[in-house]
Design an enzyme around this catalytic site. Structure first.
Site, mmCIF file in Angstrom:
data_model
loop_
_atom_site.group_PDB
_atom_site.id
_atom_site.type_symbol
_atom_site.label_atom_id
_atom_site.label_comp_id
_atom_site.label_asym_id
_atom_site.label_seq_id
_atom_site.Cartn_x
_atom_site.Cartn_y
_atom_site.Cartn_z
ATOM 1 N N GLU A 83 50.588 23.256 10.998
ATOM 2 C CA GLU A 83 50.498 22.157 10.032
ATOM 3 C C GLU A 83 50.239 22.666 8.616
ATOM 4 O O GLU A 83 49.895 21.895 7.725
ATOM 5 C CB GLU A 83 49.408 21.168 10.463
ATOM 6 N N LYS A 122 48.931 7.379 16.143
ATOM 7 C CA LYS A 122 50.151 8.183 16.207
ATOM 8 C C LYS A 122 51.201 7.362 16.938
ATOM 9 O O LYS A 122 51.027 7.031 18.118
ATOM 10 C CB LYS A 122 49.888 9.469 16.986
HETATM 11 P P1 PGA Z 1 49.129 17.382 17.810
HETATM 12 O O1 PGA Z 1 47.930 17.605 16.804
HETATM 13 O O2 PGA Z 1 50.221 16.705 17.082
HETATM 14 O O3 PGA Z 1 49.479 18.784 18.253
HETATM 15 O O4 PGA Z 1 48.586 16.535 18.938
HETATM 16 C C1 PGA Z 1 47.476 16.634 15.923
HETATM 17 C C2 PGA Z 1 46.074 16.179 16.263
HETATM 18 O O5 PGA Z 1 45.485 16.596 17.279
HETATM 19 O O6 PGA Z 1 45.528 15.361 15.542
HETATM 20 ZN ZN ZN Z 2 43.605 15.328 16.939
#
Ligand code: PGA
Ligand code: ZN
Length: 426
Positions: free
Chosen positions: A217, A351
């Protein structure tokens, strides 16, 4: 009324070079909507199912041609002729067509790509920005149940140091993040973050750590001795940027604790030593870190099924800290309701691909807000140039947006989208 004419799926690549689903949705009036689905690495067990081909000859089995075929075939046939602006009806149709609790038949990637492409096409057909269309959906979804928030820019929660499953096994904690809470505009917030990020790289390099190498990221991925050292570096970087830790810029953590929990104990490195902590000791450890540093928010401090410990931690720290459930809640209204009932957190990470449709995501946000939970709209570690979450965060007046760091194009696409929306809001 614009009606859906055609959907076309496509296998494209994400920021880790893995395949993912893109969907083009065209209306009879010519409007086109396009969306690309992201993909996580530290995924929660309760997430909707990402359909992968399993054919080892292509992309190590991670191709998405089966999901693409579902878009072109069953999904296109089911949605053709529907009103593109009626997101609830479209998503209801998708859920019914899939027929499983976790979208495993058609694939949550096929379903979400189609759901989001519809929202983009509806905005295009009305010649309005996506956030404006999404806000209309919020008005419809919240009517009579929760107060409708005005569109607003979220506070960026931005990755400074990466660890966990997003870097090279350097740290147990997944992210140490910064929140420029004292900034008076988005542009100022991003300048503070970028300045802090540069100072952090310089400090790490000067101390002999990797101050140029970044994780998935965009946060730095130095091989440090432990989690607390990572937080110390970020605090020093805020100071080196001429800003005040705790006043101008606060710290946030994503512990992502599920990934070092073996079902009974938390296996973590402290002061260069491996330790195995019971839930109560893990709560004390988090408490000490929260007292020692200017921390405002902690995500997934405990594992996704360690529910009683979450309730204990929230009772202890929830008054002064934002306690965010990511793997715990998985943007799933049922798990969120449990978290509300058991006071297991006070904020929800949001998400889209954890639940798989836009409407269910809005349901989760509405439920969170009506229970007084804060909302953090979040990207995944595997991302693309798709910027839908910027518009979603504004339309829902999310408290924060978590995109990753201030480098890497798939992250910047979203920050820069927010800057453009900031102009439109004025
Ligand atoms: P991930 O990480 O997209 O690999 O799940 C993001 C998070 O854990 O917030
Ligand atoms: Zn997370």
């Amino acid at each position: 009324m614009a009606t859906i004419a055609e959907l076309r799926g496509r296998e494209v690549l994400d920021s880790r070079g893995w395949p993912t689903v893109e969907v083009d949705l065209r209306c009879h009036d010519g409007a086109l909507g396009r969306a690309i689905v992201p993909s996580g690495a530290s995924t929660g067990a309760a997430e909707a199912h990402e359909l992968r081909d399993g054919d080892a000859k292509r992309h190590d089995g991670r191709g998405v041609l089966r999901a693409v075929a579902h878009v072109d075939g069953e999904i296109a046939a089911a949605l053709r002729g529907m009103d593109v602006a009626d997101q609830a009806a479209i998503d209801g149709r998708l859920i019914e067509l899939d027929g499983t609790p976790n979208k495993s038949r058609l694939g949550a990637n096929a379903v979400l790509g189609s759901s989001l492409a519809a929202a983009h096409a509806a905005a295009a057909s009305q010649s309005i920005p996506l956030w404006r269309h999404l806000h209309r959906l919020v008005e419809r979804s919240f009517a009579g149940v929760a107060p409708v928030p005005n569109p607003a820019l979220p506070m960026p929660m931005t990755n400074a140091i990466s660890g966990g499953l997003h870097a090279g096994g350097n740290l147990d904690f997944q992210d140490v993040l910064v929140m420029p809470v004292g900034a008076t505009s988005l542009a100022e917030a991003l300048e503070w973050i970028a300045r802090t990020y540069r100072r952090l790289g310089e400090l790490l390099s000067a101390a002999g750590f990797e101050g140029r190498l970044v994780g998935d990221e965009g946060g730095f991925g130095p091989r440090l001795d432990g989690n607390e050292q990572a937080i110390e570096f970020v605090v020093r970087a805020i100071e080196a940027a001429g800003l005040s830790p705790g006043d101008d810029v606060t710290i946030a953590l994503d512990v992502a604790a599920t990934h070092f929990f073996d079902g009974h104990r938390y296996n973590i490195r402290r002061g260069g030593q491996r330790e195995s902590l019971a839930s109560g000791d893990m709560i004390d450890f988090i408490d000490r870190i929260a007292k020692r540093f200017p921390i405002a928010s902690i995500e997934d401090p405990l594992a996704e099924e360690d529910w009683p410990a979450w309730t204990g931690l929230t009772a202890k720290l929830g008054e002064k800290l934002q306690i965010v459930g990511d793997d715990l809640i998985a943007t799933n209204p049922k798990r969120l309701q449990r978290a509300i009932d058991e006071r297991a957190a006070n904020a929800a990470l949001i998400k889209l691909n954890q639940i798989g449709t836009l409407s269910e995501t809005l349901d989760a946000i509405r439920l969170a807000r009506s229970a007084g939970f804060r909302c953090v709209v979040s990207a995944r570690s595997g991302e693309t140039e798709d910027t839908t979450i910027a518009d979603l965060a504004v339309a829902t007046a999310a408290d924060q947006i978590k995109i990753g760091s201030i480098v890497r194009g798939e992250r910047l696409a979203k920050y820069n989208r927010l800057l453009r929306i900031a102009e439109e809001l004025n």
